[in-house]
Design a protein around this motif. Structure first.
Motif, PDB file in Angstrom:
ATOM      1  N   CYS A  34       0.867  -1.187   0.000  1.00 17.06           N
ATOM      2  CA  CYS A  34       0.000   0.000   0.000  1.00 17.06           C
ATOM      3  C   CYS A  34       0.900   1.232   0.000  1.00 17.06           C
ATOM      4  O   CYS A  34       0.803   2.078  -0.875  1.00 17.06           O
ATOM      5  N   HIS A  86      -8.647  -3.145  -1.622  1.00 21.51           N
ATOM      6  CA  HIS A  86      -9.400  -2.104  -0.912  1.00 21.51           C
ATOM      7  C   HIS A  86     -10.876  -2.451  -0.813  1.00 21.51           C
ATOM      8  O   HIS A  86     -11.562  -1.983   0.102  1.00 21.51           O
ATOM      9  N   GLU A  90      -2.526  -5.399  -3.174  1.00 20.34           N
ATOM     10  CA  GLU A  90      -1.566  -5.023  -2.139  1.00 20.34           C
ATOM     11  C   GLU A  90      -0.861  -6.266  -1.578  1.00 20.34           C
ATOM     12  O   GLU A  90      -1.504  -7.218  -1.129  1.00 20.34           O
ATOM     13  N   ASP A 125      -2.796  -0.515   5.807  1.00 14.67           N
ATOM     14  CA  ASP A 125      -3.549  -1.582   5.120  1.00 14.67           C
ATOM     15  C   ASP A 125      -2.941  -2.982   5.247  1.00 14.67           C
ATOM     16  O   ASP A 125      -3.050  -3.803   4.310  1.00 14.67           O
ATOM     17  N   SER A 174      -3.467  -6.815   3.079  1.00 19.18           N
ATOM     18  CA  SER A 174      -2.299  -7.114   2.239  1.00 19.18           C
ATOM     19  C   SER A 174      -2.011  -8.606   2.230  1.00 19.18           C
ATOM     20  O   SER A 174      -2.075  -9.268   3.271  1.00 19.18           O
TER      21      SER A 174
END
Ligand code: PEP
Ligand code: MN
Length: 338
Positions: A103, A273, A299, A310, A314
């Motif tokens: 990220c 996301h 990610e 994040d 991930s």
């Protein structure tokens, strides 16, 4: 209004249409294809101008009004799929392109480990945020210029083009001097001065969907980039806000075929996301490829538990490598490859 010229129409015939449009104070954009030229007439009072004014010109095949708010992003303006070139990697063709990385760029070690892992697993573009749009001003905002420098170092070391977000119009020049491709984030999809400046940069741009924006608003925002003469635009579905709260955002899978029908621009999907949780990423990523996405933005962190941003969504390098194998099978089943 779209003026489609006949196959083999002369340059003079095209110029005459352009001159007429200019005399009526209309904006003009040309789509010069291998066999046909399409002239888009924009702005002004196109709605009031009779189509016959242009239909009568020699070399004109047809004149159509575009009833949708977006013009240049529409398939009517450009019937053929646009292929985007990001540092030699093409998006929008037969290959499904995987862009992956952390990220946020956090350190040299973190970025190099991430780059090595995603490259080894088959990703062809490295992602990493140097300027981060954070909901809270107290959260990590990214390494900024230092992050850009690290990204170019990773590009040189691993031979992967880099995509990174630009958050402010005043940073477009700086970011585009480092990045192969600019990312405009969900929160900035309708930041029109940022779009205009990014369009002027001549870098390819990934335009993420605003999480409360309709597909029509999204394509109309893409027109801001295209209006600057930059046709190197990729649309990225990353989930929208709905009443459902078991995921971070609801991935609008139907956006993929809807965009493919109405626009010529490549479509990629960011499952990270949307999911908000690493365990949900693989299923969404595979669904996106099955539904016709031209690429994915995922990610990946060398050590998600330690991520500054994040981490929960991930993938670890090993989860990412496993997903890539599964994605290859899905891509093959829909006549594509990774
Ligand atoms: C990102 O890609 O890191 C990001 C901030 O995404 P979005 O703009 O979709 O929230
Ligand atoms: Mn993120």
């Amino acid at each position: 209004m779209i003026v489609e010229m006949r196959t083999g129409a002369s340059k003079k015939e095209v110029d005459d249409v352009v001159q007429k449009a200019k005399s009526l104070n209309l904006g003009v954009q040309l789509n010069v294809g291998t066999d046909k030229t399409v002239v888009a007439l924009l702005g002004g009072n196109t709605g009031q101008i009779p189509t016959d004014i242009f239909a009568i010109f020699p070399g004109v095949e047809s004149v159509t009004r575009i009833m949708k708010p977006y013009k240049l992003a529409s398939r009517t303006f450009s019937p053929k799929d646009t292929i985007v070139d990001c540092g030699g990697v093409t998006i929008g063709g037969e290959k499904v392109v995987v862009m992956a990385g952390p990220c946020a760029v956090e350190s040299e070690k973190q970025l190099m480990q991430a780059a090595e892992a995603v490259k080894k697993a088959g990703a062809t573009i490295l992602r990493g945020g140097a300027f981060k749009p954070r909901t809270s001003p107290f959260s990590f905002q990214g390494l900024q210029k230092e992050g850009l420098e690290l990204l170019t170092k990773a590009r040189d070391e691993f031979g992967m083009p880099i995509v990174t977000e630009v958050v402010n119009p005043q940073d477009v020049l700086l970011v585009s001097s480092y990045a192969d491709m600019l990312q405009i984030g969900s929160r900035n999809m309708q930041n029109f001065s940022l779009l205009t400046d990014a369009g002027k940069s001549r870098r390819p741009v990934v335009l993420k969907r605003g999480f409360s924006c309709t597909i029509t608003e999204w394509l109309t925002a893409a027109d801001y980039l295209l209006a600057e003469g930059n046709n190197q635009v990729i649309l990225c579905e990353r989930g929208i806000r709905t009443f459902e709260d078991s995921v971070r955002f609801s991935l609008d899978i139907s956006a993929i075929p809807v965009l493919k029908k109405n626009s010529h621009l490549p479509v990629i999907v960011d499952p990270s996301h949307a999911a908000g949780n690493y365990s949900l990423v693989p299923a969404i990523a595979k669904a996106a490829v099955a539904a016709g996405a031209d690429g994915l933005l995922i990610e990946v962190h060398p050590n998600p538990k330690e991520a500054l941003v994040d981490g929960l969504q991930s993938l670890s390098p090993s989860d990412f490598a496993r997903l890539m194998d599964e994605l290859r099978a899905v891509a093959k089943s829909v006549g594509r490859s990774i």
